[in-house]
Motif scaffolding. Structure first.
Motif, PDB file in Angstrom:
ATOM      1  N   ASP A 178      -3.288  49.061 -10.689  1.00 57.75           N
ATOM      2  CA  ASP A 178      -2.199  48.230 -11.202  1.00 57.75           C
ATOM      3  C   ASP A 178      -1.879  48.580 -12.656  1.00 57.75           C
ATOM      4  O   ASP A 178      -1.824  47.721 -13.531  1.00 57.75           O
ATOM      5  N   VAL A 179      -1.696  49.862 -12.924  1.00 51.96           N
ATOM      6  CA  VAL A 179      -1.314  50.317 -14.256  1.00 51.96           C
ATOM      7  C   VAL A 179       0.088  50.906 -14.181  1.00 51.96           C
ATOM      8  O   VAL A 179       0.647  51.101 -13.098  1.00 51.96           O
ATOM      9  N   THR A 180       0.668  51.183 -15.325  1.00 48.42           N
ATOM     10  CA  THR A 180       1.997  51.778 -15.404  1.00 48.42           C
ATOM     11  C   THR A 180       1.891  53.131 -16.077  1.00 48.42           C
ATOM     12  O   THR A 180       1.245  53.263 -17.110  1.00 48.42           O
ATOM     13  N   THR A 227     -11.457  47.697 -17.152  1.00 44.24           N
ATOM     14  CA  THR A 227     -11.791  48.479 -15.966  1.00 44.24           C
ATOM     15  C   THR A 227     -13.266  48.348 -15.587  1.00 44.24           C
ATOM     16  O   THR A 227     -13.614  48.161 -14.426  1.00 44.24           O
ATOM     17  N   GLU A 247      -7.806  41.689 -11.732  1.00 43.18           N
ATOM     18  CA  GLU A 247      -7.117  42.960 -11.913  1.00 43.18           C
ATOM     19  C   GLU A 247      -6.667  43.194 -13.341  1.00 43.18           C
ATOM     20  O   GLU A 247      -6.210  44.271 -13.682  1.00 43.18           O
ATOM     21  N   ARG A 248      -6.775  42.206 -14.193  1.00 41.30           N
ATOM     22  CA  ARG A 248      -6.404  42.378 -15.596  1.00 41.30           C
ATOM     23  C   ARG A 248      -7.609  42.374 -16.523  1.00 41.30           C
ATOM     24  O   ARG A 248      -7.458  42.393 -17.737  1.00 41.30           O
ATOM     25  N   LYS A 260      -3.664  50.345 -19.996  1.00 43.22           N
ATOM     26  CA  LYS A 260      -2.900  49.857 -18.857  1.00 43.22           C
ATOM     27  C   LYS A 260      -1.526  50.515 -18.773  1.00 43.22           C
ATOM     28  O   LYS A 260      -0.856  50.414 -17.755  1.00 43.22           O
TER      29      LYS A 260
END
Length: 828
Positions: free
Chosen positions: A177-179, A65, A61-62, A146
């Motif tokens: 799972d981004v902010t 993309t 997930e990191r 991200k």
């Protein structure tokens, strides 16, 4: 991103599962993992499978993309309850699958109705301002960042569209799972409830930062309560204001006193969310706990070749969309070539003597100027594209070379065509050297000149970066290369200290190449009879008189120099794109955000700016009142203001109305309070058709009753903003579901003889009756009104219906007669 969205949809479409409560990650991340499963580790030796799977997902997930979504395992639950997994490579999706995914994203952003329309500029209308904002939002979302910081994305959008965009971004946050940190003006309640956390700023201080669900509890802890029909966002804007705070005082048994911003800040530090935040910030970051695979080692996430292919494909698409420009340029050079060969027609151009050479010099220089100026359009086109390039470059969509190289490559065929048109139409008609080798050498020289000119003007555009500066630089550069090109001022007439300018002028090499190709031909080889010039032939006399080269090999040196300049200018173009930046704007406070908690600092200047805007608008209204108008039209009086400033402006409008004047306002995203402060509503759809015109009523009950009486319209939820609900139930998609006839088939209604017959039969019999009909769910309605509103039948239209029937009879008669006379399908 599209694959992730598809994954989330697939997760919702599978059978119901019970989510484990032991995971430390969110339900949305779990949903993502349930759908896209990574291949198992064949070297797994440990029995602690859950922990290792957690680490693998943390690493996946990191990743960038593109790598993260490139391949995975799709888990599906069959009807029998059996769980099966299939490997999926999203880079090999079929064209139809990719098209469906793209269409779904466009629909979410509300851009499907303008997907094939250019954005537009000052000269071309293009899409609307709200659609441009959604395009910008979409550009941010497809990048590899991200953390996304979005300021005022809802300005100019209605509340329904804002809600759809924010809902989409919420899905993206939980899947990827981004902010996201987003500031909004006057968010509707349903939009406000989409956010996970909230940062409330006032006077440059953080009044609250924590879960959205706890913000009302915090203010009740301080002594203030939000009323039932009050939007939470509006309440938060006003509760810290000295003017508006008292109305929300909760402790009725105690006298009200003003709670200042520092007191709110102090109270938050003792509230549980503030204590938890302080505790989290006290814990130092432990780098050893970070998974090595979580670090991104590639800046752009895909290979250089993939970057080039993507940018090449986009540049080709843009050229096709801007085909008019290239067709116009080609037409222009064609017209100029026609003018050129009629001016320098070969019947008027004798050769072989020094006196005849002047006309050929002029024809060659005129050709050079036209080819050079034809490339100047590249300057304006490049400057026009720079703002978008800088934005996408800064978001790490692609590097500068990936943007510049496809432009260079795709302009090569264009240079080939335009140079070929000029040579084909002018070379033999003007009467240049008839040798085939000279023809192709001239074409090669003009091809090099055109390539050099395109590259030069691209570089000037990237250096100037604005239209005014780039045009000034371009004009100055043209003047310099013309003066130092060897024709206007001969090399022999230049001062010695200016010779360096002669040799670095790209036009000099082009001028030398085309004149050497002509005057070194054998038809200019008559012996020189002028002893003052040290040359053997007439052709070399002409060349030496202007300081041009006289040896044949210099032609190839000049052509090589032209392509060398083209390469140099393209390298400088890429360098300018890489290291030069556009002007940046000022930062603004950030209020709402999705995802994991993130601190944000604000600036009290923004609050002052809102107060000034609100004051200016009240002052503008005062100026209008001096003229004592009976009707005042106001377009977006609350646009760009926060909820509190908007409420102050609308109170001023209300006071104006109470003096006996009529005020007509257009409003984007009105809150419940602002919307219900109006007496009447005029609601129109695209095209100017009126959907509703009438009073709102208390708590908008008349508007709600009107729309809820329409079959198929969903009821409004308790506490829902009537303005948002009104826009949702009148959206084109909902209207299509309610209509009898889809809009693309309505033409067939009027082209059907049966429809006209039904219209005439029903209307002629009962169209003038006013008897009351009892309709279930509607109550009573006059028959004539029912025919008009529900069936579209009007009694006054009967003469036209009768005429239409006569027309149908005549049409069918003539078709029959024509068929009998002229159509013969028999074969002998």
């Amino acid at each position: 991103m599209a694959a992730a969205l598809a994954g989330d949809d697939l997760a919702r479409s599978t059978s119901q599962r019970s989510w484990g409560s032991g995971s430390k990650r969110s339900w949305a991340s779990t949903s993502f993992r349930e759908v896209w499963q990574a291949p198992p580790d064949v070297f797994n030796r440990s029995g602690r499978q859950d922990e290792e799977e957690e680490l693998r997902w943390a690493a996946i997930e990191r990743l960038p993309t593109y790598d993260r979504l490139k391949r995975g395992m799709l888990r599906q639950v069959l009807d029998s309850g059996k769980v099966v997994t299939d490997e999926v490579d999203v880079t090999r999706l079929g064209m139809q699958d990719k098209k469906q995914l793209m269409e779904s994203i466009l629909k979410i952003l509300g851009l499907d109705i303008c997907a094939d329309i250019m954005v537009g500029d000052d000269m071309r209308r293009g899409i609307s301002g709200g659609q441009k904002k959604r395009v910008t939002t979409g550009e941010m979302l497809v990048g590899p960042a991200k953390v996304l910081l979005m300021d005022e994305i809802s300005t100019g959008l209605d509340s329904s569209t804002t809600f759809q965009i924010c809902r989409y971004m919420r899905q993206l946050v939980h899947i990827m799972d981004v902010t996201m940190v987003i500031s909004l003006l006057q968010p509707a309640p349903e939009t406000f409830e989409l956010f996970d956390d909230l940062i409330l700023l006032s006077e440059g201080q953080i009044v609250y930062q924590g879960p959205r669900e706890s913000v009302l509890e915090f203010f009740e802890h301080v002594g203030f309560k939000c009323p039932e029909r009050k939007g939470v966002a509006d309440f938060l804007q006003e509760v810290t204001s000295k003017k508006d705070q008292e109305q929300y005082w909760l402790k009725k048994s105690q006298p009200y006193r003003y709670i200042s911003v520092p007191e709110f800040v102090e109270a938050f530090s003792s509230f549980r969310s503030g204590q938890q935040l302080a505790a989290d910030l006290r814990v130092p970051y432990d780098k050893s706990r970070a998974h090595p695979a979580a670090l991104i080692t590639e800046k752009y996430g895909i290979s250089n070749w993939e970057l080039f292919k993507a940018c090449f494909s986009r540049e080709w698409l843009l050229m096709k969309r801007n085909s008019f420009v290239y067709i116009f340029k080609t037409t222009q050079i064609t017209i100029m070539s026609l003018i050129a060969f009629t001016v320098f027609l070969r019947t008027e151009m004798p050769v072989g003597t020094v006196q005849n050479g002047g006309k050929f010099f002029g024809a060659l220089f005129f050709s050079l100027i036209n080819v050079m100026f034809n490339g100047m359009a590249e300057l304006a086109m490049t400057v026009f594209r720079l703002p978008v390039f800088y934005k996408q470059r800064d978001f790490l969509f692609y590097p500068a070379w990936a943007f510049g190289l496809p432009i260079w490559v795709l302009r090569i065929p264009l240079s080939f065509v335009e140079s070929g048109i000029w040579i084909i139409l002018t070379y033999y008609t003007i009467g240049f050297a008839p040798s085939a080798s000279r023809f192709f050498k001239q074409f090669l020289a003009f091809f090099g000149i055109h390539q050099m000119a395109l590259s030069l003007f691209r570089f000037i555009a990237a250096l100037g970066r604005t239209q005014v500066v780039a045009n000034t630089l371009g004009t100055f550069t043209l003047l310099m290369v013309f003066v130092l090109g060897g024709f206007i001022v001969a090399k022999n007439d230049l001062e010695p200290w200016m010779l360096w300018g002669y040799y670095i002028s790209p036009m000099m090499y082009g001028q030398n190449a085309i004149v050497m190709n002509e005057f070194l031909d054998k038809r200019w080889s008559a012996p020189n009879t002028d002893p003052r010039i040290n040359a053997t032939t007439v052709g070399k006399v002409l060349l030496k008189s202007r300081g041009f080269f006289t040896d044949e090999y210099w032609f190839w040196i000049c052509v090589g120099a032209l392509f060398g300049f083209s390469l140099l200018f393209n390298i400088l173009f890429v360098a300018a794109l890489t290291f030069l930046n556009r002007n940046s704007g000022a930062d603004t406070p950030l209020i709402f955000f999705f995802g994991e908690p993130t601190s944000a600092l604000g600036d009290s200047k923004a609050v002052i700016a809102d107060d000034k805007s609100e004051g200016k608008r009240r002052k503008s209204l005062t100026v209008e009142l001096v003229a004592n108008p009976s009707i005042i039209f106001m377009d977006e009086p609350t646009s760009g203001l926060d909820a509190r400033a908007a409420a102050i402006v609308m109170r001023t409008v209300r006071n104006t109305v109470d003096t006996g004047r009529t005020v007509v306002c257009t409003i984007h995203q009105p809150s419940i309070d602002i919307f219900e402060s109006f007496d009447e509503l005029l609601l129109m759809k695209r095209g100017g058709q009126v959907i509703y015109a009438g009073p709102l009523g208390r708590h908008s009950h008349k508007l709600v009753e009107y729309f809820e009486a329409i079959p198929g319209v969903p009821k409004i939820k308790d506490g829902y903003n009537p303005a948002t609900w009104m826009l949702e139930v009148t959206a084109p998609a909902v209207e299509t579901q309610l209509d009898q006839i889809p809009i693309w088939w309505r033409w067939y209604y009027w082209a059907s003889p049966v429809a006209w017959t039904l219209y005439g039969l029903v209307t002629s019999q009962v169209g003038d009756k006013n008897a009351d009909l009892i309709l279930p769910g509607y109550g009573t309605m006059p028959l004539k009104k029912f025919l008009k509103d529900d069936l579209g039948f009007e009694y006054d239209f009967l003469p036209a219906v009768a005429a239409a029937h006569v027309g149908w009879v005549l049409l069918f008669f003539f078709v029959f007669a024509y068929g009998i006379k002229f159509l013969n399908f028999q074969r002998r």
